[in-house]
Motif scaffolding. Structure first.
Motif, PDB file in Angstrom:
ATOM      1  N   HIS A  11       0.835  -1.206   0.000  1.00  0.00           N
ATOM      2  CA  HIS A  11       0.000   0.000   0.000  1.00  0.00           C
ATOM      3  C   HIS A  11       0.873   1.261   0.000  1.00  0.00           C
ATOM      4  CE1 HIS A  11      -3.350   2.670   0.843  1.00  0.00           C
ATOM      5  NE2 HIS A  11      -2.682   3.161   1.881  1.00  0.00           N
ATOM      6  N   HIS A  12       2.014   1.170   0.658  1.00  0.00           N
ATOM      7  CA  HIS A  12       2.895   2.331   0.769  1.00  0.00           C
ATOM      8  C   HIS A  12       4.030   2.317  -0.257  1.00  0.00           C
ATOM      9  CE1 HIS A  12       1.135   3.958   4.479  1.00  0.00           C
ATOM     10  NE2 HIS A  12       0.942   2.697   4.811  1.00  0.00           N
ATOM     11  N   PHE A  13       4.419   1.114  -0.705  1.00  0.00           N
ATOM     12  CA  PHE A  13       5.482   0.983  -1.704  1.00  0.00           C
ATOM     13  C   PHE A  13       5.009  -0.017  -2.754  1.00  0.00           C
ATOM     14  CE2 PHE A  13       7.527   2.088   2.316  1.00  0.00           C
ATOM     15  CZ  PHE A  13       8.277   3.188   1.956  1.00  0.00           C
ATOM     16  N   LYS A  14       4.996   0.407  -4.012  1.00  0.00           N
ATOM     17  CA  LYS A  14       4.391  -0.414  -5.059  1.00  0.00           C
ATOM     18  C   LYS A  14       5.156  -1.718  -5.318  1.00  0.00           C
ATOM     19  CE  LYS A  14       6.737   2.125  -8.783  1.00  0.00           C
ATOM     20  NZ  LYS A  14       6.529   2.910 -10.028  1.00  0.00           N
ATOM     21  N   ASP A  15       6.476  -1.715  -5.028  1.00  0.00           N
ATOM     22  CA  ASP A  15       7.267  -2.915  -5.235  1.00  0.00           C
ATOM     23  C   ASP A  15       8.547  -2.841  -4.397  1.00  0.00           C
ATOM     24  OD1 ASP A  15       8.898  -1.101  -6.605  1.00  0.00           O
ATOM     25  OD2 ASP A  15       8.099  -1.679  -8.557  1.00  0.00           O
ATOM     26  N   LYS A  16       9.336  -3.903  -4.475  1.00  0.00           N
ATOM     27  CA  LYS A  16      10.567  -3.966  -3.700  1.00  0.00           C
ATOM     28  C   LYS A  16      11.539  -2.876  -4.122  1.00  0.00           C
ATOM     29  CE  LYS A  16      14.401  -7.116  -2.621  1.00  0.00           C
ATOM     30  NZ  LYS A  16      14.952  -8.487  -2.820  1.00  0.00           N
ATOM     31  N   SER A  17      11.567  -2.559  -5.399  1.00  0.00           N
ATOM     32  CA  SER A  17      12.482  -1.540  -5.903  1.00  0.00           C
ATOM     33  C   SER A  17      12.215  -0.173  -5.274  1.00  0.00           C
ATOM     34  CB  SER A  17      12.371  -1.442  -7.427  1.00  0.00           C
ATOM     35  OG  SER A  17      13.263  -0.473  -7.928  1.00  0.00           O
ATOM     36  N   SER A  18      10.956   0.213  -5.194  1.00  0.00           N
ATOM     37  CA  SER A  18      10.618   1.514  -4.600  1.00  0.00           C
ATOM     38  C   SER A  18      10.897   1.519  -3.104  1.00  0.00           C
ATOM     39  CB  SER A  18       9.157   1.861  -4.872  1.00  0.00           C
ATOM     40  OG  SER A  18       8.282   0.908  -4.287  1.00  0.00           O
ATOM     41  N   LEU A  19      10.750   0.361  -2.480  1.00  0.00           N
ATOM     42  CA  LEU A  19      11.063   0.263  -1.050  1.00  0.00           C
ATOM     43  C   LEU A  19      12.562   0.430  -0.823  1.00  0.00           C
ATOM     44  CD1 LEU A  19      10.093  -0.310   1.832  1.00  0.00           C
ATOM     45  CD2 LEU A  19      10.344  -2.749   1.364  1.00  0.00           C
ATOM     46  N   LEU A  20      13.381  -0.178  -1.681  1.00  0.00           N
ATOM     47  CA  LEU A  20      14.830  -0.061  -1.541  1.00  0.00           C
ATOM     48  C   LEU A  20      15.294   1.371  -1.778  1.00  0.00           C
ATOM     49  CD1 LEU A  20      16.012  -3.356  -3.276  1.00  0.00           C
ATOM     50  CD2 LEU A  20      15.961  -2.851  -0.834  1.00  0.00           C
ATOM     51  N   GLU A  21      14.621   2.058  -2.695  1.00  0.00           N
ATOM     52  CA  GLU A  21      14.940   3.468  -2.908  1.00  0.00           C
ATOM     53  C   GLU A  21      14.721   4.254  -1.615  1.00  0.00           C
ATOM     54  OE1 GLU A  21      13.210   7.425  -5.175  1.00  0.00           O
ATOM     55  OE2 GLU A  21      12.570   5.436  -5.856  1.00  0.00           O
ATOM     56  N   ALA A  22      13.618   3.962  -0.934  1.00  0.00           N
ATOM     57  CA  ALA A  22      13.320   4.643   0.325  1.00  0.00           C
ATOM     58  C   ALA A  22      14.372   4.317   1.384  1.00  0.00           C
ATOM     59  CB  ALA A  22      11.936   4.245   0.828  1.00  0.00           C
ATOM     60  N   VAL A  23      14.865   3.078   1.366  1.00  0.00           N
ATOM     61  CA  VAL A  23      15.895   2.678   2.337  1.00  0.00           C
ATOM     62  C   VAL A  23      17.191   3.437   2.079  1.00  0.00           C
ATOM     63  CG1 VAL A  23      17.294   0.764   3.188  1.00  0.00           C
ATOM     64  CG2 VAL A  23      14.890   0.399   2.655  1.00  0.00           C
ATOM     65  N   ILE A  24      17.565   3.582   0.801  1.00  0.00           N
ATOM     66  CA  ILE A  24      18.786   4.323   0.463  1.00  0.00           C
ATOM     67  C   ILE A  24      18.640   5.782   0.877  1.00  0.00           C
ATOM     68  CG2 ILE A  24      20.213   5.170  -1.445  1.00  0.00           C
ATOM     69  CD1 ILE A  24      19.725   2.488  -2.843  1.00  0.00           C
ATOM     70  N   ARG A  25      17.456   6.352   0.632  1.00  0.00           N
ATOM     71  CA  ARG A  25      17.209   7.725   1.084  1.00  0.00           C
ATOM     72  C   ARG A  25      17.347   7.817   2.598  1.00  0.00           C
ATOM     73  NH1 ARG A  25      14.963  11.233  -2.541  1.00  0.00           N
ATOM     74  NH2 ARG A  25      14.123  10.346  -4.479  1.00  0.00           N
ATOM     75  N   ARG A  26      16.870   6.815   3.271  1.00  0.00           N
ATOM     76  CA  ARG A  26      16.905   6.825   4.738  1.00  0.00           C
ATOM     77  C   ARG A  26      18.326   6.750   5.272  1.00  0.00           C
ATOM     78  NH1 ARG A  26      17.276   2.893   8.410  1.00  0.00           N
ATOM     79  NH2 ARG A  26      16.512   3.355  10.500  1.00  0.00           N
ATOM     80  N   THR A  27      19.154   5.864   4.682  1.00  0.00           N
ATOM     81  CA  THR A  27      20.538   5.747   5.153  1.00  0.00           C
ATOM     82  C   THR A  27      21.309   7.046   4.908  1.00  0.00           C
ATOM     83  OG1 THR A  27      21.168   4.732   3.029  1.00  0.00           O
ATOM     84  CG2 THR A  27      20.626   3.251   4.836  1.00  0.00           C
TER      85      THR A  27
END
Length: 227
Positions: A48-64
Motif C-alpha cells: 500500500h505504501h510501496f508499489k514494489d521492492k524496488s521503490s522500497l529499496l529506494e526509500a531505504v537508500i534515502r533513509r541511510t
C-alpha cells in the motif's frame, strides 16, 4: 493533514524495517513479506505504501543517506571554525552508531541495486554531490578552490572505499581507524605547519567528544532512525 502525517510515519517505519531486513537477510533475501514481519504488518500494508521492492529499496537508500545528513547537521551545531566543520563532515560519516560492520554490509548490498534502478541512481548521485560540496566549502579555507574540489572528490572516494571494505568483510575497521585514515590523507594535501596540526588535532578531539555525547543519545538515535 492528519492522514498525510500517519502515512509519513508508516513509510518511515517500513523503510526502517526494510533496512533491518537487508542487515539480517541481505538484499536477495529481503522480501516484502519479511519487511512486513519485521514491521508487524502484512505484505498488503507494505504494498500500500510501496508499489514494489524496488521503490522500497529506494526509500531505504534515502533513509541511510538521511541518517548521515542528520548526524552532520547535529555536529554542525557545535562546529565554530572551518577546522571543526571539516572534521564534523568526516566524523559524521564514521560515528560508531552508524559505522559498523552490519550497517556497512547492508549499505554494500543496497549499492548493488543502484546500477539497476534509476531512482536509486539519482538519490546516490545527489548524495555524492552533497558530500563533495560540503567538503569543498570547508577545504577552500585551506587550499585554492580548484584544489578543494579535487581533494573533496578524493575524500568522497576514500569514504566509499572504507565502507565497502568493511561491508565486504575484507578488512575490519573501527571508527577511530577509519577517521585516522582520512586524517593521514588530509595531512598530505593541506597546509600542515605546527599551528595547523594543533588546530586539526583540537578540532578532531572536540567534534569526537561532541559526537560521543550528541549522537550517542537515545533521543537522537530515535529521531534519526524515524526519518
Amino acid at each position: 493533514m492528519r492522514s498525510r502525517s500517519i502515512r509519513t510515519i508508516r513509510r518511515a517505519e517500513l523503510s526502517k524495517a526494510a533496512f533491518e531486513a537487508v542487515v539480517l537477510y541481505g538484499l536477495r533475501g529481503t522480501t516484502l513479506e519479511k519487511v512486513g514481519e519485521i514491521a508487524g504488518v502484512s505484505k498488503g500494508v507494505v504494498l500500500h505504501h510501496f508499489k514494489d521492492k524496488s521503490s522500497l529499496l529506494e526509500a531505504v537508500i534515502r533513509r541511510t543517506n538521511g541518517m548521515l545528513s542528520t548526524s552532520l547537521v547535529e555536529l554542525y551545531r557545535h562546529a565554530e571554525t572551518p577546522y571543526e566543520r571539516l572534521w564534523a563532515i568526516i566524523i559524521a560519516n564514521f560515528h560508531e552508531s552508524i559505522f559498523n560492520q552490519a550497517v556497512c554490509q547492508a549499505w554494500v548490498s543496497l549499492m548493488a541495486e543502484v546500477p539497476h534502478n534509476r531512482s536509486c541512481q539519482r538519490v546516490q548521485i545527489a548524495n555524492y554531490a552533497r558530500v563533495s560540496s560540503n567538503f569543498s566549502h570547508e577545504l577552500k579555507h585551506f587550499v585554492t578552490r580548484d584544489e578543494a574540489k579535487i581533494i573533496a572528490r578524493q575524500l568522497n572516494l576514500l569514504i566509499d572505499g572504507i565502507w565497502v571494505r568493511v561491508g565486504s568483510r575484507v578488512e575490519p575497521l573501527d571508527s577511530d581507524r577509519a577517521i585516522g585514515d582520512l586524517e593521514y590523507f588530509l595531512m598530505r594535501f593541506l597546509p600542515m605547519d605546527e599551528e595547523s596540526i594543533q588546530k586539526h588535532r583540537a578540532a578532531r578531539e572536540k567534534i569526537e567528544n561532541v559526537a560521543r555525547i550528541a549522537l550517542g543519545t537515545r533521543a537522537f538515535l530515535e529521531t534519526a532512525m524515524a526519518r
